[in-house]
Write an enzyme that holds these catalytic residues in place. Sequence first.
Site, PDB file in Angstrom:
ATOM      1  N   ARG A   1       2.766  -5.054   0.657  1.00 44.97           N
ATOM      2  CA  ARG A   1       2.192  -4.833  -0.637  1.00 44.97           C
ATOM      3  C   ARG A   1       1.157  -5.781  -1.295  1.00 44.97           C
ATOM      4  O   ARG A   1       0.220  -5.769  -1.635  1.00 44.97           O
ATOM      5  CB  ARG A   1       3.178  -4.637  -1.623  1.00 44.97           C
ATOM      6  CG  ARG A   1       3.998  -3.363  -1.581  1.00 44.97           C
ATOM      7  CD  ARG A   1       4.881  -3.163  -2.800  1.00 44.97           C
ATOM      8  NE  ARG A   1       5.793  -4.089  -2.704  1.00 44.97           N
ATOM      9  CZ  ARG A   1       6.606  -5.063  -3.688  1.00 44.97           C
ATOM     10  NH1 ARG A   1       6.383  -4.467  -4.731  1.00 44.97           N
ATOM     11  NH2 ARG A   1       7.416  -5.707  -3.453  1.00 44.97           N
TER      12      ARG A   1
ATOM     13  N   ASN B   1       6.773   0.272  -3.316  1.00 50.52           N
ATOM     14  CA  ASN B   1       7.527   0.617  -2.278  1.00 50.52           C
ATOM     15  C   ASN B   1       8.151   2.144  -2.917  1.00 50.52           C
ATOM     16  O   ASN B   1       8.244   2.239  -4.091  1.00 50.52           O
ATOM     17  CB  ASN B   1       8.868  -0.215  -2.434  1.00 50.52           C
ATOM     18  CG  ASN B   1       8.135  -1.452  -1.790  1.00 50.52           C
ATOM     19  OD1 ASN B   1       7.307  -1.591  -0.844  1.00 50.52           O
ATOM     20  ND2 ASN B   1       9.089  -2.511  -1.864  1.00 50.52           N
TER      21      ASN B   1
END
Length: 66
Positions: free
Chosen positions: A20, A38
């Site tokens: 990320r 997520n």
Amino acid sequence: MTMICTAAWVHGQVQGVGFRYATQHQAKLQGLSGYVRNQDDGSVEVVACGESAKVEKLLDWLRQGG
């Protein structure tokens, strides 16, 4: 200059490995807005908005494995 938003879901070993952060960094380098988060199934959702060529560049980066 065409502005677009797109969503992508990335599967594989993408949680707990800095994916990320790396994706956010690439998006910032391109001047894009959006988010990376997520998902419960272990994937990562990416939403990117900006100039179409820059969004496509981020998508190419994702396709190559980030």
